[in-house]
Design a protein around this motif. Structure first.
Motif, short mmCIF file in Angstrom:
data_model
loop_
_atom_site.label_atom_id
_atom_site.label_comp_id
_atom_site.label_asym_id
_atom_site.label_seq_id
_atom_site.Cartn_x
_atom_site.Cartn_y
_atom_site.Cartn_z
N PRO A 2 0.83 -1.21 0.00
CA PRO A 2 0.00 0.00 0.00
C PRO A 2 0.86 1.26 0.00
N ILE A 3 0.29 2.34 -0.55
CA ILE A 3 0.98 3.62 -0.59
C ILE A 3 0.60 4.43 0.65
N GLU A 4 1.59 4.93 1.37
CA GLU A 4 1.33 5.78 2.52
C GLU A 4 1.45 7.24 2.09
N ASN A 5 0.36 7.98 2.20
CA ASN A 5 0.39 9.41 1.88
C ASN A 5 0.76 10.19 3.13
N ILE A 6 1.98 10.71 3.13
CA ILE A 6 2.52 11.41 4.29
C ILE A 6 2.72 12.88 3.94
N PRO A 7 2.32 13.86 4.77
CA PRO A 7 1.87 13.70 6.16
C PRO A 7 0.36 13.49 6.34
N GLU A 8 -0.42 13.36 5.25
CA GLU A 8 -1.88 13.30 5.38
C GLU A 8 -2.33 12.27 6.43
N ILE A 9 -1.67 11.10 6.47
CA ILE A 9 -2.12 10.05 7.39
C ILE A 9 -1.86 10.42 8.85
N TYR A 10 -1.00 11.42 9.10
CA TYR A 10 -0.70 11.82 10.47
C TYR A 10 -1.57 12.98 10.95
N ILE A 11 -2.27 13.65 10.04
CA ILE A 11 -3.05 14.84 10.40
C ILE A 11 -4.45 14.41 10.82
N ASP A 30 10.59 -3.39 13.05
CA ASP A 30 11.18 -2.90 11.80
C ASP A 30 10.11 -2.71 10.72
N VAL A 31 10.26 -1.66 9.93
CA VAL A 31 9.43 -1.43 8.76
C VAL A 31 10.35 -1.38 7.54
N VAL A 32 10.21 -2.37 6.66
CA VAL A 32 11.12 -2.49 5.53
C VAL A 32 10.42 -2.06 4.24
N LYS A 33 11.01 -1.08 3.58
CA LYS A 33 10.56 -0.59 2.28
C LYS A 33 9.08 -0.21 2.24
N SER A 34 8.73 0.79 3.01
CA SER A 34 7.40 1.38 2.89
C SER A 34 7.34 2.16 1.58
N LYS A 35 6.20 2.11 0.91
CA LYS A 35 5.98 2.87 -0.33
C LYS A 35 5.33 4.19 0.07
N VAL A 36 6.09 5.28 -0.04
CA VAL A 36 5.66 6.55 0.52
C VAL A 36 5.47 7.60 -0.55
N ASN A 37 4.30 8.26 -0.49
CA ASN A 37 4.09 9.47 -1.27
C ASN A 37 4.25 10.63 -0.30
N ASN A 74 7.82 10.50 -4.50
CA ASN A 74 7.52 9.09 -4.23
C ASN A 74 8.80 8.35 -3.91
N TRP A 75 8.92 7.89 -2.68
CA TRP A 75 10.13 7.22 -2.25
C TRP A 75 9.81 5.89 -1.56
N LEU A 76 10.80 5.03 -1.51
CA LEU A 76 10.72 3.82 -0.69
C LEU A 76 11.65 4.01 0.50
N TRP A 77 11.12 3.82 1.70
CA TRP A 77 12.06 3.93 2.81
C TRP A 77 11.91 2.81 3.81
N THR A 78 13.05 2.53 4.46
CA THR A 78 13.16 1.45 5.43
C THR A 78 13.54 2.05 6.78
N GLU A 79 12.84 1.65 7.83
CA GLU A 79 13.15 2.11 9.18
C GLU A 79 13.47 0.91 10.04
N ILE A 201 -2.54 6.97 -10.94
CA ILE A 201 -2.07 8.08 -11.77
C ILE A 201 -1.53 9.20 -10.87
N ALA A 202 -2.21 9.44 -9.75
CA ALA A 202 -1.74 10.45 -8.80
C ALA A 202 -0.35 10.10 -8.28
N PHE A 203 -0.12 8.81 -7.99
CA PHE A 203 1.18 8.39 -7.49
C PHE A 203 2.27 8.66 -8.53
N LEU A 204 1.97 8.41 -9.80
CA LEU A 204 2.94 8.67 -10.86
C LEU A 204 3.22 10.15 -11.01
N CYS A 205 2.27 10.99 -10.60
CA CYS A 205 2.46 12.45 -10.64
C CYS A 205 3.10 12.97 -9.35
#
Length: 277
Positions: A2-11, A30-37, A74-79, A201-205
């Motif tokens: 799933p795509i995490e829309n940040i910071p929207e999900i925190y507000i 551990d959170v490995v390779k979250s798909k982040v917008n 759009n980034w992938l990040w690991t924590e 399409i939004a993610f690609l933009c």
């Protein structure tokens, strides 16, 4: 994934679109390779744990001795956790609008930097530790004062980094300013012949869905769902009129999950069924 829309999900207030926003991110696994917008530029002040971010053409890894300033996109990040502990970082988000206002106020708005590294590494020091404590203190302030306090704290932080890193940091700030061009329309119009959903399409933009919808209406004066449906149905009609394909062979590529929905939409649009086209 799933795509995490940040910071929207925190507000908490989903109707709010703050120009400055602070969030304490904590986790115990551990959170490995979250798909982040990432919808806003963001300082990630890592205090416990490790972080790795993958970009289109590069990647960066930091530990608690370093922090990051990340460009929106759009980034992938690991924590990752340190041994037997939790992960904790303080996130400070800021809009392009607030950045432009800062650059203009301090006479730094006369430069255009088209491309740049999507991250800037910050070495944690005594000032940053003190600064993060002060951010935690003001988090208890009444909401009516929070916007003003965060504005002051943002300016303080930016001035400190300009003093510490000089021209390198200044150029990086300019690279965060998105230069408006036709790329949005190019991406949208290249997806007319696809069955991608609006979210995809939004993610690609490099946008959250809500931001994408706002930008779309600004560009096309129409909602994206209605516009795409009309364009896809017009193209489907042209394809069927060529007599090469049957409706059952093309409905999926024009964004419909089944032939029945395609037939209904087609008849509502043109007054005839796809078979009659």
């Amino acid at each position: 994934m799933p795509i995490e829309n940040i910071p929207e999900i925190y507000i908490k207030d989903k109707t709010a679109s703050p120009d400055l926003f602070v969030y304490d991110f904590k986790m115990t696994s551990d959170v490995v390779k979250s798909k982040v917008n990432l919808g806003m530029n963001m300082f990630s002040f890592l205090q416990v744990g490790k972080k790795q971010v993958h970009f289109a053409g590069t990647s960066v890894a930091v530990n608690k001795d370093q922090s990051l300033l990340l460009k929106k996109g759009n980034w992938l990040w690991t924590e990752l956790l340190d041994v037997d502990t939790s992960y904790y970082c303080k996130l400070f988000f800021f809009s392009e609008k607030i950045l432009k206002e800062f650059l203009e106020k301090h006479g730094l708005n006369n430069e255009v930097v088209k491309d740049g590294t999507p991250y800037f590494i910050i070495k944690n020091d005594a000032y940053i530790n003190s600064y993060l404590n002060s951010l935690s203190t003001i988090s208890n302030a009444p909401a009516i004062f929070m916007e003003t306090l965060l504005s002051v704290k943002f300016e303080e932080l930016m001035l400190y980094f300009l003093q510490k890193y000089g021209r390198k940091f200044e150029l990086y700030l300019h690279s965060l300013i998105v230069i408006e061009n036709s790329s949005f329309k190019k991406i949208v119009e290249s997806k007319i012949h696809s069955n991608l959903k609006l979210e995809e399409i939004a993610f690609l933009c490099n946008m959250s869905l809500s931001t994408f919808k706002r930008q779309f209406i600004k560009e096309y004066r129409e909602s994206p769902g209605k516009w795409l449906q009309n364009k896809r149905l017009q193209n489907a009609k042209k394809t069927l009129e060529q007599g090469i394909c049957k409706p059952s062979e093309i409905y999926l590529e024009y964004g419909y999950n089944n032939l029945s929905n395609f037939s209904i939409a087609f008849k509502n649009k043109f007054g005839i069924s796809p078979k009659e086209a």
